[in-house]
Design a protein around this motif. Structure first.
Motif, mmCIF file in Angstrom:
data_model
loop_
_atom_site.group_PDB
_atom_site.id
_atom_site.type_symbol
_atom_site.label_atom_id
_atom_site.label_comp_id
_atom_site.label_asym_id
_atom_site.label_seq_id
_atom_site.Cartn_x
_atom_site.Cartn_y
_atom_site.Cartn_z
ATOM 1 N N HIS A 128 0.807 -1.221 0.000
ATOM 2 C CA HIS A 128 0.000 0.000 0.000
ATOM 3 C C HIS A 128 0.835 1.263 0.000
ATOM 4 C CE1 HIS A 128 -2.963 -3.032 1.235
ATOM 5 N NE2 HIS A 128 -3.804 -2.236 0.629
ATOM 6 N N LYS A 129 2.106 1.122 0.234
ATOM 7 C CA LYS A 129 3.023 2.258 0.123
ATOM 8 C C LYS A 129 3.972 1.933 -1.019
ATOM 9 C CE LYS A 129 2.737 3.343 5.063
ATOM 10 N NZ LYS A 129 1.734 2.290 5.355
ATOM 11 N N TYR A 130 4.136 2.881 -1.941
ATOM 12 C CA TYR A 130 4.964 2.610 -3.109
ATOM 13 C C TYR A 130 6.383 2.318 -2.643
ATOM 14 C CZ TYR A 130 5.688 2.659 -8.129
ATOM 15 O OH TYR A 130 5.929 2.288 -9.433
ATOM 16 N N PRO A 131 6.982 1.199 -3.064
ATOM 17 C CA PRO A 131 8.191 0.700 -2.409
ATOM 18 C C PRO A 131 9.517 1.237 -2.915
ATOM 19 C CG PRO A 131 7.453 -0.895 -4.019
ATOM 20 C CD PRO A 131 6.449 0.236 -4.056
ATOM 21 N N VAL A 132 9.518 2.232 -3.806
ATOM 22 C CA VAL A 132 10.798 2.722 -4.313
ATOM 23 C C VAL A 132 11.082 4.133 -3.822
ATOM 24 C CG1 VAL A 132 10.563 1.287 -6.372
ATOM 25 C CG2 VAL A 132 9.919 3.692 -6.475
ATOM 26 N N ALA A 133 12.356 4.484 -3.830
ATOM 27 C CA ALA A 133 12.793 5.810 -3.397
ATOM 28 C C ALA A 133 14.116 6.119 -4.089
ATOM 29 C CB ALA A 133 12.983 5.845 -1.878
ATOM 30 N N GLU A 161 8.863 -0.084 -11.803
ATOM 31 C CA GLU A 161 8.532 0.780 -10.670
ATOM 32 C C GLU A 161 9.619 1.797 -10.350
ATOM 33 O OE1 GLU A 161 7.720 -2.553 -8.150
ATOM 34 O OE2 GLU A 161 5.553 -2.214 -8.247
ATOM 35 N N THR A 162 10.892 1.426 -10.533
ATOM 36 C CA THR A 162 11.950 2.397 -10.236
ATOM 37 C C THR A 162 11.872 3.596 -11.187
ATOM 38 O OG1 THR A 162 13.415 0.954 -11.524
ATOM 39 C CG2 THR A 162 13.599 0.851 -9.120
ATOM 40 N N TYR A 163 11.544 3.344 -12.438
ATOM 41 C CA TYR A 163 11.422 4.435 -13.413
ATOM 42 C C TYR A 163 10.161 5.267 -13.154
ATOM 43 C CZ TYR A 163 11.273 6.899 -17.894
ATOM 44 O OH TYR A 163 11.232 7.868 -18.870
ATOM 45 N N PHE A 164 9.049 4.583 -12.888
ATOM 46 C CA PHE A 164 7.816 5.308 -12.608
ATOM 47 C C PHE A 164 7.981 6.170 -11.355
ATOM 48 C CE2 PHE A 164 5.677 1.239 -14.354
ATOM 49 C CZ PHE A 164 6.020 1.589 -15.653
ATOM 50 N N GLY A 165 8.651 5.601 -10.342
ATOM 51 C CA GLY A 165 8.878 6.357 -9.113
ATOM 52 C C GLY A 165 9.752 7.573 -9.343
ATOM 53 N N LEU A 166 10.752 7.435 -10.220
ATOM 54 C CA LEU A 166 11.611 8.577 -10.541
ATOM 55 C C LEU A 166 10.796 9.687 -11.206
ATOM 56 C CD1 LEU A 166 14.307 10.029 -10.846
ATOM 57 C CD2 LEU A 166 14.727 8.677 -12.916
ATOM 58 N N GLY A 200 22.431 9.961 -7.181
ATOM 59 C CA GLY A 200 21.448 9.155 -6.467
ATOM 60 C C GLY A 200 20.966 8.043 -7.368
ATOM 61 N N VAL A 201 20.449 6.973 -6.764
ATOM 62 C CA VAL A 201 19.945 5.839 -7.538
ATOM 63 C C VAL A 201 18.542 5.493 -7.065
ATOM 64 C CG1 VAL A 201 22.219 4.851 -8.015
ATOM 65 C CG2 VAL A 201 20.991 4.158 -5.944
ATOM 66 N N MET A 202 17.717 5.062 -7.993
ATOM 67 C CA MET A 202 16.388 4.584 -7.631
ATOM 68 C C MET A 202 16.494 3.135 -7.185
ATOM 69 S SD MET A 202 14.367 7.142 -7.932
ATOM 70 C CE MET A 202 12.806 6.269 -7.687
ATOM 71 N N GLY A 203 15.880 2.830 -6.047
ATOM 72 C CA GLY A 203 15.935 1.471 -5.531
ATOM 73 C C GLY A 203 14.749 1.198 -4.628
ATOM 74 N N TYR A 204 14.660 -0.029 -4.175
ATOM 75 C CA TYR A 204 13.561 -0.449 -3.313
ATOM 76 C C TYR A 204 13.933 -0.206 -1.851
ATOM 77 C CZ TYR A 204 11.110 -2.451 -7.247
ATOM 78 O OH TYR A 204 10.434 -2.593 -8.440
ATOM 79 N N THR A 205 13.017 0.400 -1.117
ATOM 80 C CA THR A 205 13.289 0.752 0.274
ATOM 81 C C THR A 205 13.412 -0.479 1.156
ATOM 82 O OG1 THR A 205 10.898 1.000 0.679
ATOM 83 C CG2 THR A 205 12.125 2.979 0.069
ATOM 84 N N ASN A 206 12.798 -1.582 0.758
ATOM 85 C CA ASN A 206 12.832 -2.784 1.592
ATOM 86 C C ASN A 206 13.866 -3.787 1.120
ATOM 87 O OD1 ASN A 206 11.401 -3.317 -0.781
ATOM 88 N ND2 ASN A 206 10.145 -4.894 0.177
ATOM 89 N N ARG A 301 7.190 -5.304 6.005
ATOM 90 C CA ARG A 301 5.915 -5.390 6.727
ATOM 91 C C ARG A 301 5.105 -4.098 6.700
ATOM 92 N NH1 ARG A 301 6.251 -7.905 12.540
ATOM 93 N NH2 ARG A 301 7.594 -6.103 12.837
ATOM 94 N N PRO A 302 5.709 -2.911 6.915
ATOM 95 C CA PRO A 302 4.899 -1.687 6.917
ATOM 96 C C PRO A 302 4.268 -1.370 5.562
ATOM 97 C CG PRO A 302 7.041 -1.308 7.955
ATOM 98 C CD PRO A 302 7.113 -2.633 7.288
ATOM 99 N N LEU A 303 4.828 -1.937 4.491
ATOM 100 C CA LEU A 303 4.285 -1.660 3.159
ATOM 101 C C LEU A 303 2.991 -2.414 2.897
ATOM 102 C CD1 LEU A 303 7.601 -2.017 1.083
ATOM 103 C CD2 LEU A 303 6.655 0.076 2.091
ATOM 104 N N MET A 304 2.751 -3.476 3.657
ATOM 105 C CA MET A 304 1.639 -4.375 3.355
ATOM 106 C C MET A 304 0.288 -3.862 3.819
ATOM 107 S SD MET A 304 3.315 -8.078 4.237
ATOM 108 C CE MET A 304 4.893 -8.608 3.548
ATOM 109 N N ARG A 305 0.264 -2.954 4.767
ATOM 110 C CA ARG A 305 -1.000 -2.430 5.285
ATOM 111 C C ARG A 305 -1.204 -0.997 4.816
ATOM 112 N NH1 ARG A 305 0.676 -4.277 10.766
ATOM 113 N NH2 ARG A 305 -0.431 -6.191 11.311
ATOM 114 N N ASN A 306 -2.475 -0.605 4.636
ATOM 115 C CA ASN A 306 -2.738 0.807 4.396
ATOM 116 C C ASN A 306 -2.835 1.529 5.731
ATOM 117 O OD1 ASN A 306 -5.285 0.244 5.421
ATOM 118 N ND2 ASN A 306 -6.381 0.614 3.513
#
Length: 350
Positions: A128-133, A161-166, A200-206, A301-306
């Motif tokens: 529920h939270k977009y996982p890239v930063a 997702e990394t490109y869309f997030g950018l 900077g690089v786009m990557g997954y927070t988890n 885990r925090p990404l899985m819930r809204n």
């Protein structure tokens, strides 16, 4: 993960959002191929459901491993096959060919696939939270999206997702890709950032952020704000073809219910989830690998819930915003009706 965009010719159907907390659920859905002959799509009730997960077994897929190992699928009355795509396999290729019934893919990727006339429907939201930063050195002068102007930014490629997030981060800062220097670096984020080839690089927070930390490179994550790009993109979800939903709707509901039950168990018992995942992830019996897997799982885990603590919930407003955003960014060939791309009818009822 890759895909493209195009409208299904199917008449629009009403889509429903589920607003209740979905904490105890049990099962994973079935989906099939897009161009089968009449009567040959979707499979029969009682047939195994094959869920396609992305390329490499990973602790991020623990909810599915857990649901299998804890017998949640079996108790729901369905048989589920877990399948990881080959490294060179198209994300939706097996779904098109009928080798997978359900696929794990970004909501944004599902939207693009519909633009290529693949009638795939999102039936549950996994993150529920977009996982890239954007990951930057701790001492970087990049503090907010507007600071990206003139910076060199690395992302694997113009897809996923990394490109869309950018693109969402740049838009949040009032910028376009022309205002920065975007470099396609493949999956070499650590080498590119450590070698000072990018700012900077786009990557997954988890995942990627933890890999940087474990390698001794302290980084800071510039996340999408919940009011900005973070609410304009739908992350990892479960998708199925409309033909499968029409023919195997009951099995799909059982699949989703049991999968969400596996998700809840993973959230509540992360250490056990790591242990149960050893059967699926090569090398996970190694203590160091287990520590890494637990760190990734704790960040997941925090990404899985809204914000209301719900699992699986499909938010129509975010889907509408995403359809507009992706079309405006040139990621879709034509404007798509977002409500045709999701259906909350397969989520457990509160």
């Amino acid at each position: 993960m890759r895909s493209t965009f195009g409208t299904s010719q199917r008449p629009a159907r009403r889509r429903h959002a589920v607003g209740a907390v979905l904490l105890s659920v049990a099962a994973v859905a079935a989906l099939t191929s897009c161009a089968e002959e009449p009567g040959k799509s979707g499979g029969k009730s009682g047939d195994a459901i094959t869920v396609g997960l992305t390329y490499t077994p990973n602790i991020q897929f623990a909810p599915f491993y857990v649901a299998q190992e804890k017998g949640f699928y079996k108790s729901a009355g369905i048989e589920v096959n877990i399948r990881h795509h080959g490294a060179a396999e198209d994300l939706f290729g097996a779904l098109k060919r009928g080798k997978e019934d359900v696929v794990y893919a970004g909501g944004d990727e599902i939207l693009q696939a519909r633009a290529k006339n693949l009638p795939i429907v999102d039936i549950a939201t996994v993150y529920h939270k977009y996982p890239v930063a954007l990951l930057v050195p701790e001492d970087s002068d990049i503090k907010k999206p507007a600071d990206l102007k003139g910076k060199t930014l690395g992302t694997p490629g113009p897809y996923g997702e990394t490109y869309f997030g950018l693109l969402a981060l740049l838009k949040e800062g009032g910028l376009t890709p022309k205002d920065a220097k975007v470099k396609y670096i493949g999956f070499t984020q650590q080498a590119a950032l450590k070698g000072d080839r990018v700012d900077g690089v786009m990557g997954y927070t988890n995942n990627d952020a933890i890999a940087f930390k474990e390698s001794g490179t302290p980084v800071r994550a510039l996340n999408l704000s919940s009011e900005g790009g973070g609410q304009a993109l739908v992350g990892p979800s479960l998708g199925a073809k409309q033909a499968t939903l029409d023919k195997r709707g009951d099995d799909v509901r059982k699949f989703v219910d049991a999968s969400l039950r596996g998700m809840q168990y993973t959230i509540d018992h992360p250490q056990e989830a790591v242990k149960l995942s050893q059967k699926y992830i090569p090398g996970l019996r190694d203590k160091g690998r287990q520590e890494n897997a637990l760190a990734v799982l704790m960040a997941t885990r925090p990404l899985m819930r809204n914000d209301n603590g719900e699992l699986g919930y499909i938010d129509p407003q975010v889907w509408d915003k995403m359809a507009d955003f992706m079309y405006g960014q040139g990621l879709l060939d034509e404007q798509i009706q977002a409500e045709e791309a999701y259906d909350a009818e397969y989520l457990p009822k509160s």
